[in-house]
Design an enzyme around this catalytic site. Sequence first.
Site, PDB file in Angstrom:
ATOM      1  N   GLU A 130      31.325  15.042  49.092  1.00  0.00           N
ATOM      2  CA  GLU A 130      32.470  14.125  49.244  1.00  0.00           C
ATOM      3  C   GLU A 130      32.618  13.577  50.678  1.00  0.00           C
ATOM      4  OE1 GLU A 130      32.623  16.648  45.930  1.00  0.00           O
ATOM      5  OE2 GLU A 130      32.826  17.280  48.004  1.00  0.00           O
TER       6      GLU A 130
ATOM      7  N   HIS B 160      26.472  24.887  32.698  1.00  0.00           N
ATOM      8  CA  HIS B 160      26.522  25.419  34.061  1.00  0.00           C
ATOM      9  C   HIS B 160      27.879  26.071  34.270  1.00  0.00           C
ATOM     10  CE1 HIS B 160      25.717  25.810  38.338  1.00  0.00           C
ATOM     11  NE2 HIS B 160      26.861  25.218  38.614  1.00  0.00           N
TER      12      HIS B 160
ATOM     13  N   ASP C 203      25.253  18.890  46.554  1.00  0.00           N
ATOM     14  CA  ASP C 203      26.580  19.438  46.304  1.00  0.00           C
ATOM     15  C   ASP C 203      27.482  19.239  47.524  1.00  0.00           C
ATOM     16  OD1 ASP C 203      28.494  20.633  44.769  1.00  0.00           O
ATOM     17  OD2 ASP C 203      27.736  22.666  44.994  1.00  0.00           O
TER      18      ASP C 203
ATOM     19  N   ARG D  57      27.556  15.129  43.547  1.00  0.00           N
ATOM     20  CA  ARG D  57      28.952  15.368  43.214  1.00  0.00           C
ATOM     21  C   ARG D  57      29.872  14.258  43.715  1.00  0.00           C
ATOM     22  NH1 ARG D  57      32.157  20.994  44.492  1.00  0.00           N
ATOM     23  NH2 ARG D  57      32.887  19.861  46.331  1.00  0.00           N
TER      24      ARG D  57
ATOM     25  N   ASP E 164      20.937  27.452  42.413  1.00  0.00           N
ATOM     26  CA  ASP E 164      22.097  27.248  43.273  1.00  0.00           C
ATOM     27  C   ASP E 164      21.823  27.901  44.629  1.00  0.00           C
ATOM     28  OD1 ASP E 164      24.758  26.672  44.153  1.00  0.00           O
ATOM     29  OD2 ASP E 164      25.435  26.772  42.077  1.00  0.00           O
TER      30      ASP E 164
ATOM     31  N   ASP F  93      34.122  20.707  39.259  1.00  0.00           N
ATOM     32  CA  ASP F  93      34.358  22.105  38.903  1.00  0.00           C
ATOM     33  C   ASP F  93      35.459  22.237  37.851  1.00  0.00           C
ATOM     34  OD1 ASP F  93      32.431  22.700  40.766  1.00  0.00           O
ATOM     35  OD2 ASP F  93      33.848  23.197  42.346  1.00  0.00           O
TER      36      ASP F  93
ATOM     37  N   GLU G 199      33.086  17.809  51.189  1.00  0.00           N
ATOM     38  CA  GLU G 199      34.184  18.659  50.757  1.00  0.00           C
ATOM     39  C   GLU G 199      35.221  18.863  51.855  1.00  0.00           C
ATOM     40  OE1 GLU G 199      34.640  23.189  49.252  1.00  0.00           O
ATOM     41  OE2 GLU G 199      33.749  21.749  47.892  1.00  0.00           O
TER      42      GLU G 199
END
Length: 795
Positions: A406, A530, A403, A454, A290, A471, A408
Amino acid sequence: MRLIKLVLVFFIAGSSFLYAQNPDRVYVGYEVLENSVTVAVAKGTYIFQPYTSEIMETSFIPAGEAIDSVSHAVILVPEKVLFTVSEDNASVKIDSEGIDVLITKKPFHIQYFFNEEQVISEKTGYFKDETHEKIEFNLEEEEVLFGGGARALGMNRRGHRLELYNRAHYGYEERAELLNFTLPIVLSSNKYLLHFDNAPIGFLDLDSRKDNSLTYETISGRKTYQLIVGETWERILENYTLLTGRQTLPPRWIFGNFSSRFGYHSQKEVMETIAKFKKDSIPVDAVILDLFWFGHEIQGTMGNLEFVRDSFPEPKKMIEDLKQQGIKTILVTEPFILTTSKKWEEAVDEEILATNNAGKPFTYDFYFGNTGLIDIFKPEAKTWFWNIYKDLTKMGVAGWWGDLGEPEMHPSALQHIIGSADEVHNIYGHYWAKLLYEGYREDFPNLRPFILMRAGAAGSQRFGLIPWSGDVNRSWGGLKPQPEISLQMGLQGLAYMHSDLGGFAGDLEDDELYVRWLQYGVFQPVFRPHAQEEVPSEPVFKNKKTKALAKTAIELRYKLLPYNYTLAFENSKTGNPLMRPLFFEEPGNMELYEIADTYLWGNDFLIAPVLSDSLTKKEIYFPGTGNWFDFYSNKKYSGGSTAIVSVQEDHIPTFVRGGAFIPTAKPMQTTANYDASTLDVYYYFDENTKVSSGMLYHDDGETPDSYTKGMYEIVRMESVHDGTALNLKIKKEVGENSSSEIELVRMHIENLQKPIKFVWLNGIKYTAKNYMHRGKLDIPVNFYQDITTIKIEFE
């Protein structure tokens, strides 16, 4: 005769549509083009374009607008579909080899038919209000609706107005109206799929007003949809993935176990964790790093995109040492370049960032810091970003985790080179995956990429995108909707949807929850525990009992590698998902359309995950398409029955279809140790199964397009049972550019209660005791010849 029936159906049903007519749609005329039909109305034009006999595209171009032919989802070139067009005073009829269209002139109305039955019809059709452009359809009273991407709402999504805006929901549990994948797709229990072929944000209203209406709403863009039909659900998905592209076969190692957490802080911590897996003999294939690989802190470092050398002093050596142990290294990346990151000035100078209206980098604050966003649609940005991936891939990195894609945080005022944030928000992850996929094709043509994302869009499967469910809370409430989310996404082409095993958000330590989630994970597409690091996600840090139960689940995952890899191959060729809802078996059983807590894993496993704590019994419906055998006890359950099944601690309820061939592998520490030379196949004999078939697919696990390159082996297996004997035929097909690795298959005949008189192997008669092992019939099949025949003659 067909057209007469169409007209009759219209007049019978037509009265129900009179109240919903659109006064702007006054019929003017039609024109037949080479492979399409245009119908002019007072304020625009419809274009009806068949792609195949079972895929019909309809576009509406309002007066004053130009045709927008750019699709981000569709890749199929329309085939030549034979059709005729006829007109009378009341209607225009497009009569094709598959989907037919009936256009009533006054009041203007469009209906679609397949096999002479109405599939769906427009209600108001296209219209605008103050905020959205809309296309409205009629629904039947009893229709069950699926789609809209990844959400936790229950299988039947009718009654909801679903926002189309990819967004994370941190710590969600049993209900999540909005998640990371929002797709403009609707599927109906009436066996059709509607794909609204448009990128900008909007809504899917699945009869929220309870007036039997389905409405697509968008802020701008194309007014285009494809109607997809088929005789079966499998055929519908085959057609949809033909239209938008099929999932490429991923590398074989992704079907192993992942070591992952948020996150590993140092090279030392990574190596010590993997050493624990080895010490405990728990299989593992990959480790995911990560964001601490590029920074010591969560905030302020995103966008560095290079190893921190004090905590990861020798990354190349670390990656190579892991590789020597059969462990692949995967790195997280994000599309945000913080103004505090090492690459900020470079990003500004290279002009790779999305901008404001003045053309300057658009900066804003979010959780991780003050940031800009890579304009993934800009050629210069794609080159810049890919060069980072390319250099790290050359270092030995085997896979990528995208990650926050979107994205985010994506302010509406931000501008991309091809449009505003709201116009491209839902396809950002799609084009990020495309960048990686095409980069591999260009610079690493002999490697299959692993692309964990994601967020994505309709058609993202063709770039090898592997989605996960975001998440999720580390709780029983978080576990409960996971099968639903994966089943729904499989229906929409993204068949590798999976969850953070054990749950991600929070610090709950519940050993039963952890074990049950991992046991479920055996039968979901990717096995990847995870979580946030407050409670370890890796089994090696659990207590003795929990570790042992987790190890049992992981070992089963590896045992089923040949079966799972064959599923992946089938998905790459047909689009059929790995996880399949029960209604695939009985489309006419309306009760099954609501069920998500029991599902099919491929064609031959029936899985009933344990989704609540302290469960001792579970009610399970066994589809009526065959009989089912308990995977652990071989107890038989009749198809079409419901039974109360005892729940055991060391596994979830798992059943195998009568007549199934289940290929399995020997134990291994990593898929790098996978030995295909000797495999075991379990055939589940069922007195009522007269004919069945199975398949085992094998290749090197890494070469792209291995099947089309002739670099593969397929073992095809057939059974015929006539009451006096069981006849098996095993045939191996070797691709023209493949060496033969599969040398021996041991056929284990399960549930054979009948006394055996003789066993005939390739026409040579043997007594049964020659092949009895521990009370069961085990027959070795050596591939000295292409076809092996086995006849088990009963007394």
